[in-house]
Design a protein around this motif. Structure first.
Motif, short mmCIF file in Angstrom:
data_model
loop_
_atom_site.label_atom_id
_atom_site.label_comp_id
_atom_site.label_asym_id
_atom_site.label_seq_id
_atom_site.Cartn_x
_atom_site.Cartn_y
_atom_site.Cartn_z
N GLU A 268 -18.46 -10.02 9.54
CA GLU A 268 -17.28 -9.62 8.76
C GLU A 268 -16.01 -10.32 9.25
O GLU A 268 -15.00 -10.33 8.56
N ARG B 194 -7.53 -2.07 -4.15
CA ARG B 194 -7.13 -0.91 -3.33
C ARG B 194 -6.98 -1.30 -1.87
O ARG B 194 -7.61 -2.24 -1.40
N ASP C 203 0.86 -1.18 0.00
CA ASP C 203 0.00 0.00 0.00
C ASP C 203 0.90 1.23 0.00
O ASP C 203 1.57 1.52 0.99
N SER D 224 -4.57 -7.90 -7.17
CA SER D 224 -4.91 -8.76 -6.04
C SER D 224 -5.56 -10.01 -6.59
O SER D 224 -5.97 -10.06 -7.74
N GLU E 37 -6.73 -10.24 1.84
CA GLU E 37 -8.09 -9.86 2.18
C GLU E 37 -8.20 -8.39 2.60
O GLU E 37 -9.30 -7.88 2.73
N GLN E 38 -7.08 -7.73 2.77
CA GLN E 38 -7.13 -6.29 3.05
C GLN E 38 -7.11 -5.48 1.76
O GLN E 38 -7.12 -4.26 1.79
N VAL E 39 -7.06 -6.21 0.63
CA VAL E 39 -7.10 -5.54 -0.67
C VAL E 39 -8.51 -5.70 -1.22
O VAL E 39 -8.99 -6.81 -1.42
N ILE E 40 -9.18 -4.58 -1.40
CA ILE E 40 -10.56 -4.63 -1.90
C ILE E 40 -10.60 -3.92 -3.24
O ILE E 40 -10.25 -2.75 -3.34
N LEU F 86 -0.12 -5.37 2.81
CA LEU F 86 -1.49 -5.73 3.16
C LEU F 86 -1.71 -7.21 2.89
O LEU F 86 -1.15 -7.76 1.94
N TRP G 57 -7.54 -1.45 2.01
CA TRP G 57 -8.84 -1.39 2.70
C TRP G 57 -9.02 -0.15 3.54
O TRP G 57 -10.13 0.27 3.79
N ARG G 58 -7.94 0.45 3.99
CA ARG G 58 -8.10 1.68 4.78
C ARG G 58 -7.77 2.93 3.97
O ARG G 58 -8.48 3.91 4.04
#
Ligand SMILES: [Zn+2]
Length: 877
Positions: free
Chosen positions: A547, A183, A167, A299, A177-180, A174, A185-186
């Motif tokens: 979640e 992008r 990131d 991702s 699963e922190q890539v949505i 990341l 996630w935060r």
């Protein structure tokens, strides 16, 4: 009757006075501090611990109220109940806030914890606060450091170079699963691919056990278990070796569909595959393409949807059965980290391969057919045959000696044939990857490793733990202060005594939340846990958002097995029952700016008009009286400014009203729509209940209930009370249908309101009903119950220690019963019969019923079946 003026109360319900008196009483006695008691069944009720973001939100209130209702209910049923609370205190937001506001993350975190603890306390939860901890304290994280160094020695923690999601805004790696949608996630920044050394925990060693263990958890929602099964992703297949022309080493692919082997027209490999790198050495065009793939950064989630791209390596693989030459291509949808980084391409029966072959003009060959379907070329049909390998009419075609075989037959045939001469191997493949635990951020638990030029990675010796993260730090940019501090990094090698450097990465914060439930059982233990853990574990009821279905709940199960294998706990799974509560949602409002952007307006600042079905039809801003736009119902969030501050609601209505609303407005697993009108309804109910009790205790004394002396109306009210006790017990204990339990209590209060009987037995029955209601409502509105219990003439006590009311079987008996009467299976009427009526009497009454009699006229009765208490079924004709 006790004078409740002492309690700061008056004849009118005053939530603030009632709540503060009850809370003071509980605190003074340590009412919710518990110890192990082998003489009583234990009940460990746990809600997922909060991140100290600054203030409680309604989602927290819902989560913790559900846990509190279950805890208090279980204690009233004689269980030794543990309900702890702590803080998941490490993580990025503290660091981002620190960078923004120029405060140390520790200071920001501790301030938030103090504020949120006060908020939780104002809600009156039955929490054992003596066990509280924050995961950012060295006396907490030292034990996970110790565990990690032991895992290193066991080979369960290891370091490898890995392509990671980088990131560029948060400057950190990341997890997938922190890539949505590509992008972070935060941060929302486009994620890049990078290769760096990372620490991993070998969760894949536990893949089979994590999968099998799901079958031992009937108390977990099926949805969660399905998500975990898919995430673990066990697949059975064959590893097949393809010889490569002019290469000594074969190219190995993994396939779950060896039955389609004869349909292979090319082989696809990942950009990082050694063969691709070798081919690129003499091929600048290919080298440039590989470079592009490396920096393109996608991702896993994007793999399915991105445009398929590839390039011929110029190499040829030899088909292991036909001996034909098939080209080797680099394809952007093949990942090195998955399987072998190479797949056999069967474009006739695989959607991705089909798309790829179509684009690059590669041959497509049919090898699967289904009976009765036009064998003419049709990619849509071929795709279906491929994906449904269980179709009984599916057969292999155009494949020589495989022709006519089913999927399973072809699989077995090829497995035997290829295994016989070492050209293939049966294999189970997993989707699950090892858990990358390194993070390049500051606000986390330091990874306890020292790097020595001679000895390489050395675990910090146990007597030198914890490796403490300095809390009083200043940030310059996003760089971790410990990475920027040579004095902190510098150390000596525990093995050779030479100059060495500390690891400056910190653990993924999922590490701390993977074992916190166990630490609560053993406060102050000199170790991760002590023998007290085996009294309390496993958690009897775990509660949290859906979640967390995959990551947290999988890591939590994994870490439990690590602790078991280290001899710390005896159970195999950390939690027996899991409840995933739904979201809290609310209406959104906005005004549009001239540039088309929207200013979201908080529902608290808006006056809402509703139609007769309570739908929102209009809204005006309170401050200017002018209309605002209605944006629809959404999850409460900062971005839509539709969050309702629990503190404002507690201050306005009292904690009991807020608790009651959050339990009444929806079943726990479903979305709860916030409505201030709904909250006002709950406040009215509590005021009515209060008045009903106060009015009753103002009446003269009355005798005990004498069941033999009751008249019909008294019996009916008493029966409704005991039916309500039965229903509320089942709803709280087994079904977790808190909303219907509360609805039944509201109906009982309505019945009491209509029951005006002032006779001795009338008042006695009312007293029994009110006293039972106080106890039945105690798990949901414990402060009101605490005050009214005294109003009803009892000494002040921790009401959770009062036994839960039991339904009286005799009171449940009805004097008469309603039976349905069917003729030839169709309902023709109902009859009232005495509860003790015989079958013959019921049959006679049924036949005499006018509409039944009319229907039976002129017909012979062949058979009459009487199911006592339910139905009379007459067979005629
Ligand atoms: Zn050394």
């Amino acid at each position: 009757m006790q004078d409740i003026q002492d309690q700061g109360s008056t004849n009118e319900y005053n939530p603030q006075a009632v709540e503060s008196a009850a809370q003071q009483y509980w605190n003074a006695r340590g009412a919710y501090e518990v110890t192990e008691d082998p003489s009583r069944p234990k009940f460990y009720c746990l809600a997922m611990l909060p991140y100290p973001s600054g203030a409680l939100h309604m989602g927290h209130v819902r989560n913790y109220t559900i846990a509190d209702v279950i805890s208090r209910y279980q204690r009233m049923n004689g269980k030794n109940v543990l309900q702890p609370m702590g803080w998941d205190a490490f993580g990025l937001p503290a660091e981002n806030a620190a960078i923004k506001n120029n405060t140390a993350p520790a200071k920001w975190t501790y301030k938030n914890i103090d504020h949120m603890r006060d908020q939780l306390k104002s809600l009156g939860y039955a929490i054992d606060w003596s066990r509280e901890f924050a995961t950012c304290r060295p006396d907490y994280y030292r034990w996970e450091q110790l565990m990690f160094t032991r895992l290193m020695k066991k080979g369960l923690a290891y370091r490898k170079n890995a392509v990671v999601n980088w990131d560029p805004v948060d400057q950190t790696v990341l997890a997938n699963e922190q890539v949505i949608d590509g992008r972070g996630w935060r941060s929302g920044a486009l994620v890049e691919k990078r290769e760096i050394l990372q620490w991993f925990l070998k969760i894949t060693d536990y893949a089979q056990e994590l999968l099998d263990g799901l079958d031992t958890l009937p108390g977990w929602p099926d949805a969660v278990k399905t998500m975990q099964r898919n995430w673990i992703g066990r697949s059975e297949g064959l590893e097949i070796h393809f010889a490569v022309e002019n290469e000594a080493e074969p190219l190995t692919v993994f396939t779950t569909r060896p039955d389609t082997l004869m349909g292979v027209t090319f082989v696809s490999i990942a950009g990082e595959h050694p063969l691709a790198l070798k081919a690129a050495k003499n091929n600048p065009k290919l080298a440039a393409f590989l470079d592009e793939l490396k920096h393109g950064g996608v991702s896993e989630a994007e793999l399915e949807t991105q445009e398929k791209r590839g390039m011929d390596t110029g190499l040829f693989a030899i088909h292991p059965i036909s001996g034909e030459k098939v080209p080797v291509w680099v394809a952007n949808f093949v990942l090195m980290g998955y399987g072998t980084g190479a797949v056999m391409a069967v474009p006739g029966h695989d959607e991705r391969d089909f798309e790829f072959a179509h684009k690059y003009q590669l041959p497509i060959k049919q090898v699967i057919a289904v009976a009765g379907v036009d064998p003419d070329y049709d990619p849509q049909h071929w795709k279906d045959w491929y994906s449904d390998k269980s179709r009984p009419d599916m057969r292999v075609v155009n494949s020589g000696e495989l022709d006519g075989k089913s999927y399973r037959e072809a699989f077995e045939f090829l497995a035997k044939k290829l295994e016989a001469d070492n050209r293939g191997l049966r294999r189970v493949n997993w989707r699950l990857r090892d858990w990358g635990v390194s993070r390049q951020r500051y606000w986390g638990c330091p990874i306890p490793v020292i790097y020595c030029p001679k000895c390489e990675a050395v675990p910090v010796p146990e007597d030198q733990l914890p490796v403490v993260l300095p809390e009083d730090v200043a940030f310059s940019g996003v760089q971790s202060p410990i990475k920027a501090d040579p004095a902190w990094r510098k150390t000596t090698c525990p093995q050779c005594g030479g100059a060495a450097e500390r690891e400056t990465d910190t653990f993924d914060t999922f590490m701390e939340s993977s074992w916190y439930y166990a630490r609560y059982t053993s406060p102050g233990a000199n170790g991760q846990v002590d023998e007290r853990a085996n009294y309390w574990l496993p958690v009897d009821q775990y509660i949290g958002g859906i979640e967390h279905a995959i990551l947290h709940l999988l890591y939590f199960r994994f870490y439990h097995k690590l602790m078991r294998d280290a001899g710390m706990v005896k159970s195999d799974e950390p939690a027996t029952n899991l409840l995933c509560q739904g979201m809290v949602i609310a209406e959104t409002f906005y005004r549009e700016n001239t540039d088309g952007s929207k200013d979201w307006i908080n529902p608290a600042d808006v006056d809402i008009q509703r139609d007769e079905k309570a739908r929102v039809i209009g809204a005006v801003l309170k401050s200017d009286g002018k209309p605002v736009q209605i944006g629809g119902i959404e999850k409460m969030s900062k971005s839509k400014n539709n969050g309702v501050d629990p503190q404002t609601m507690v201050d306005k209505f009292g904690a009991d009203t807020v608790r009651l609303f959050s339990m009444f407005a929806a079943p726990p697993e479903q979305s709860l729509e916030w409505s201030e009108a709904g909250v006002e309804g709950m406040a009215r109910f509590l005021r009515r209940f209060w008045r009903e009790v106060i009015t009753h205790v103002g009446q003269p004394d009355h005798p005990e209930v004498d069941p033999a002396a009751l008249d019909a109306a008294q019996k009916t009210l008493r029966r409704q009370l005991h039916e309500t006790i039965q229903k509320v017990s089942d709803d709280f204990g087994r079904r977790h249908a808190f909303n219907t339990a509360i609805a039944a209590l509201m109906e009982l209060l309505n019945a009491l309101g209509k029951f005006t009987d002032q006779s001795d037995q009338g008042r006695a029955v009312r007293h029994e009903a009110l006293e039972s209601m106080v106890l039945l409502l105690n798990p949901v509105v414990p402060h009101v119950s605490h005050a009214l219990w005294q109003a009803l003439g009892h000494a002040q006590r921790v009401l959770d220690d009062q036994p839960w009311p039991q339904a009286d079987a005799k009171a449940l008996v009805r004097d008469s019963l309603t039976l349905a009467v069917q003729v030839n299976g169709k309902l023709r009427g109902t009859i009232e019969v005495a509860a003790n009526a015989s079958k013959e009497e019921a049959e006679a009454l049924a036949r005499a019923h006018p509409s039944v009699a009319a229907f039976l006229e002129g017909q012979a009765i062949r058979k009459v079946i009487v199911v006592p208490g339910k139905i009379v079924n007459i067979v005629a004709g």
